[in-house]
Design an enzyme around this catalytic site. Structure first.
Site, PDB file in Angstrom:
ATOM      1  N   VAL A 185     -13.051  64.463  86.122  1.00  7.96           N
ATOM      2  CA  VAL A 185     -14.220  63.629  86.392  1.00  7.96           C
ATOM      3  C   VAL A 185     -15.381  64.463  85.849  1.00  7.96           C
ATOM      4  O   VAL A 185     -15.809  65.423  86.477  1.00  7.96           O
ATOM      5  CB  VAL A 185     -14.369  63.308  87.891  1.00  7.96           C
ATOM      6  N   PRO A 186     -15.856  64.126  84.644  1.00 16.05           N
ATOM      7  CA  PRO A 186     -16.639  65.065  83.835  1.00 16.05           C
ATOM      8  C   PRO A 186     -18.110  65.254  84.229  1.00 16.05           C
ATOM      9  O   PRO A 186     -19.027  64.912  83.487  1.00 16.05           O
ATOM     10  CB  PRO A 186     -16.516  64.468  82.434  1.00 16.05           C
ATOM     11  N   CYS A 187     -18.322  65.868  85.392  1.00 12.73           N
ATOM     12  CA  CYS A 187     -19.696  66.167  85.800  1.00 12.73           C
ATOM     13  C   CYS A 187     -20.335  67.196  84.865  1.00 12.73           C
ATOM     14  O   CYS A 187     -21.561  67.291  84.797  1.00 12.73           O
ATOM     15  CB  CYS A 187     -19.745  66.623  87.253  1.00 12.73           C
ATOM     16  N   HIS A 188     -19.518  67.917  84.106  1.00 10.37           N
ATOM     17  CA  HIS A 188     -20.064  68.887  83.149  1.00 10.37           C
ATOM     18  C   HIS A 188     -20.823  68.193  82.020  1.00 10.37           C
ATOM     19  O   HIS A 188     -21.600  68.831  81.315  1.00 10.37           O
ATOM     20  CB  HIS A 188     -18.953  69.777  82.572  1.00 10.37           C
TER      21      HIS A 188
END
Length: 159
Positions: free
Chosen positions: A118-121
């Site tokens: 889950v690409p919070c980056h």
């Protein structure tokens, strides 16, 4: 709940989940690699390895993160950010329908239990700066460069 530890270029990834899906993925600087990966976690482990090897752009194993209804909504919006692209916290708030919720959105991003997948980056500051990443800004920078190596110099120039 099953747990496995795999080696990645960013450290040891801890994968937690069961037959209902993967509930958490986090990274540690050091640790012991699991000699045997439980069946429920094998697909997630394999897909993470493929991602780090540059062979995978998206993850398709079952997710089961624990969080509030608002956090779940924010995390689902993160899944819509394409590989190799970024979005600002303000843009994410607009997409979620409340421009004033920037801080709440940023807080929910910070509580994302499924790092990388889950690409919070992929969420950055409005000025293009790398802000906030539970795994450390050096990991965020590495992930963004990994996903978009051609733009790495533009993304990380000092402003």
């Amino acid at each position: 709940m099953e747990t496995a530890y795999i080696k990645t270029p960013l450290g040891i990834a801890k994968i937690t989940g069961d037959e209902n899906g993967i509930s958490a993925i986090s990274l540690f600087n050091e640790g012991t690699i699991s000699p045997i990966i439980p069946a429920e976690l094998q697909e997630a482990g394999q897909q993470l390895i493929e991602y780090f090897n540059g062979e995978r752009l998206n993850f398709d194993f079952k997710l089961n993160p624990k969080g509030t209804e608002f956090q779940q909504k924010v995390w689902r919006s993160l899944l819509e950010i394409p590989f190799g692209k970024t979005r600002t916290y303000l843009e994410q708030s607009k997409i979620l329908g409340d421009i004033k919720a920037v801080r709440a959105v940023a807080s929910a991003n910070g509580k994302n239990p499924l790092w990388i997948v889950v690409p919070c980056h992929r969420v950055i500051g409005s000025d293009g700066s790398l802000t906030g990443y539970a795994g450390g800004l050096w990991r965020k920078k590495w992930l963004l460069e990994h996903e978009n190596p051609s733009n790495q110099q533009l993304l990380f120039e000092e402003k």
